[in-house]
Design an enzyme around this catalytic site. Structure first.
Site, short mmCIF file in Angstrom:
data_model
loop_
_atom_site.label_atom_id
_atom_site.label_comp_id
_atom_site.label_asym_id
_atom_site.label_seq_id
_atom_site.Cartn_x
_atom_site.Cartn_y
_atom_site.Cartn_z
N GLU A 276 0.83 -1.21 0.00
CA GLU A 276 0.00 0.00 0.00
C GLU A 276 0.86 1.26 0.00
OE1 GLU A 276 -2.18 -0.47 3.65
OE2 GLU A 276 -3.49 -2.01 2.84
N PRO A 277 1.71 1.46 -1.00
CA PRO A 277 2.54 2.66 -0.99
C PRO A 277 1.72 3.90 -1.34
CG PRO A 277 2.84 1.49 -3.06
CD PRO A 277 1.92 0.64 -2.22
N GLY A 278 1.99 4.98 -0.67
CA GLY A 278 1.33 6.24 -0.99
C GLY A 278 2.37 7.29 -1.35
N ARG A 315 1.66 20.18 6.25
CA ARG A 315 2.69 19.30 6.83
C ARG A 315 3.71 20.03 7.70
NH1 ARG A 315 5.90 16.38 4.59
NH2 ARG A 315 5.55 14.51 5.81
N TYR A 319 3.54 18.78 11.49
CA TYR A 319 4.59 17.84 11.92
C TYR A 319 5.95 18.52 12.13
CZ TYR A 319 1.21 14.78 9.51
OH TYR A 319 0.08 14.15 9.06
N CYS A 344 -3.48 33.81 10.02
CA CYS A 344 -3.25 34.47 11.30
C CYS A 344 -2.88 33.48 12.39
CB CYS A 344 -4.49 35.26 11.68
SG CYS A 344 -4.89 36.44 10.41
#
Ligand code: LLP
Length: 421
Positions: A276-278, A315, A319, A344
């Site tokens: 299941e590579p994304g 992202r 993260y 803001c």
């Protein structure tokens, strides 16, 4: 590798200069390269070519655009979906239902019904309760669900905590020591046919060791299940291979290294393997192109304020991760800038004190490696409409998702009767 390169001082997507797309569709926009997507699908396929009929099911969550899914379907990829919405996208793209796997920790009855009515390849079940509910749903439909039990192998994937999924304390999968009992229960329940097991321990992995540890545990489990008289036909090994975001860091293991490890660890399992590579497929196939709205000299640092923000690419904010940022038409020299969006929030920051070639107001910049978990994680915070997606193929391009208009954004809100005067 990707196909976003400078040609005569201007960044192109394949053969199309990015400023031409910016002029036509406005900024910000996501831009994908057909050639890069194809290449990654083929690299993955080649890396697994020594296996017997592996299924590569693209993790739709990474990039669910229907045009992207169609392109990947034409490369032979299936789809790993986690919602009815993702399944509908895969079907609309032309993915063969027999190449669709339904994963996810909280499938609703409605989603189970939709999956069974479609006749997809399998559902990966993540808990006792879900197994029993699926049995009930399938029975009322007179259907049989092919299922795999998603195992939580309790392995530390060594990636960010927010994208680790295979530790005992994570919400995903069934604890290893409860899988055999659940598998046996599945075999005895009506409407279910257990076909195998699945695992996915995390994303953006830079080390094959935890994957190997998890797969080794799966191999032992396959033997135990068979010893108990339970048939095992398939093992879904998930996704998770990391990709380079920061050109200064060492490269992650290659798909070929991964394939060799898989072949070694799974030798003798006698199952169909699924993947299941994304990110590996889509990550470096996309960029976010944005215009510099302001070059602002603060008290202690210089800010580049872009017209893209955390709502478009979350992202870095979510993260704290690195995306390479490059001028589309680099000027000579260098500067250090903190690159932010107009939202803001102080956290609306793409890069802090980042060396970059000098950038002026009105220049275009590209946020690299944004093809996976980019547009799909966008929102409309600060009432900023979703930005368009463009697919380039050689010298041509097409808008594959329109820019949301402000009218569309506002159109879902309703004024209740009692305020409507
Ligand atoms: N299979 C399952 C069951 C998954 O949960 C995932 C990702 C994948 C496959 C695909 O993993 P990949 O090959 O892309 O690493 N939003 C985060 C990533 C979250 C990944 C969630 N699950 C990010 O932007 O880094």
């Amino acid at each position: 590798m990707d196909h976003f390169e400078l040609v005569n001082g201007v960044m192109h997507a394949e053969q199309v200069p990015l400023p031409a797309i910016a002029d036509a569709v406005g900024t910000p926009f996501y831009c994908y390269s057909t050639e890069t997507l194809r290449r990654h699908a083929r690299v993955m396929r080649d890396a697994l070519s020594m296996l017997d009929n592996p299924l590569i099911a693209f993790a739709v969550k990474a990039n669910p655009n229907i045009a992207v899914l169609r392109l990947l379907a034409r490369e032979g990829l299936g789809a790993d979906v986690v919602s009815e919405g993702e399944m509908r996208r895969a079907l609309k793209a032309g993915v063969d239902p027999k190449k669709i796997v339904f994963s996810g920790v909280g499938k609703t009855d409605g989603e189970m019904r939709a999956a069974l009515a479609t006749g997809i390849l399998q559902l990966n079940v993540e808990s006792e309760g879900e197994l029993r509910r699926l049995s009930a749903v399938a029975t009322t439909m007179g259907a049989t669900a092919d299922i795999a039990i998603r195992v939580n192998p309790d392995v530390d994937a060594g990636t960010l905590a927010k994208i680790s999924t295979g530790k005992a304390e994570n919400k995903f999968g069934v604890p290893l020591d409860r899988v055999e009992a659940l598998y046996a229960e599945a075999a005895s329940l009506p409407g279910l046919r257990p076909v195998g097991i699945a695992a996915h321990i995390g994303s953006q992995l830079f080390d094959l060791t935890p994957l190997e540890a998890a797969y080794t545990k799966l191999g032992a489990l396959v033997s135990r299940l068979r010893a108990a008289g339970l048939p095992v036909e398939r093992v879904d090994l998930g996704g998770g291979l990391g990709i380079p975001y920061d050109p200064k860091l060492p490269l992650p293991p290659s798909p070929a290294d991964y394939g060799a490890m898989v072949a070694r660890v799974t030798a003798g399992w006698a199952v169909r393997l699924m993947f299941e590579p994304g990110r590996l497929i889509a990550g470096n196939a996309g960029i976010l192109v944005s215009r510099v709205v302001a070059v602002k000299t603060g008290a202690t640092r210089t800010f580049l304020v872009l017209d893209a923000a955390m709502n478009d690419l979350i992202r870095p904010t979510l993260y704290g991760v690195y995306h390479d940022i490059r001028a589309v038409q680099p000027r000579s020299g260098d500067m250090v800038a903190t690159i932010v969006g107009p939202v803001c929030e102080t956290g609306d920051m793409f890069a802090e004190d980042r060396p970059i070639t000098p950038v002026h107001e009105g220049d275009l910049v590209a946020l690299m490696t944004a093809g996976a978990y980019g547009a799909t994680m966008a929102g409309t915070y600060n009432s900023r409409p979703l930005v368009p997606e463009v697919l380039v193929d050689g010298g041509r391009y097409a808008v594959i998702r329109e820019r949301q208009t402000l009218d569309e954004l506002l159109a879902l809100d309703r004024i209740p009767d009692w305020l409507d005067n």
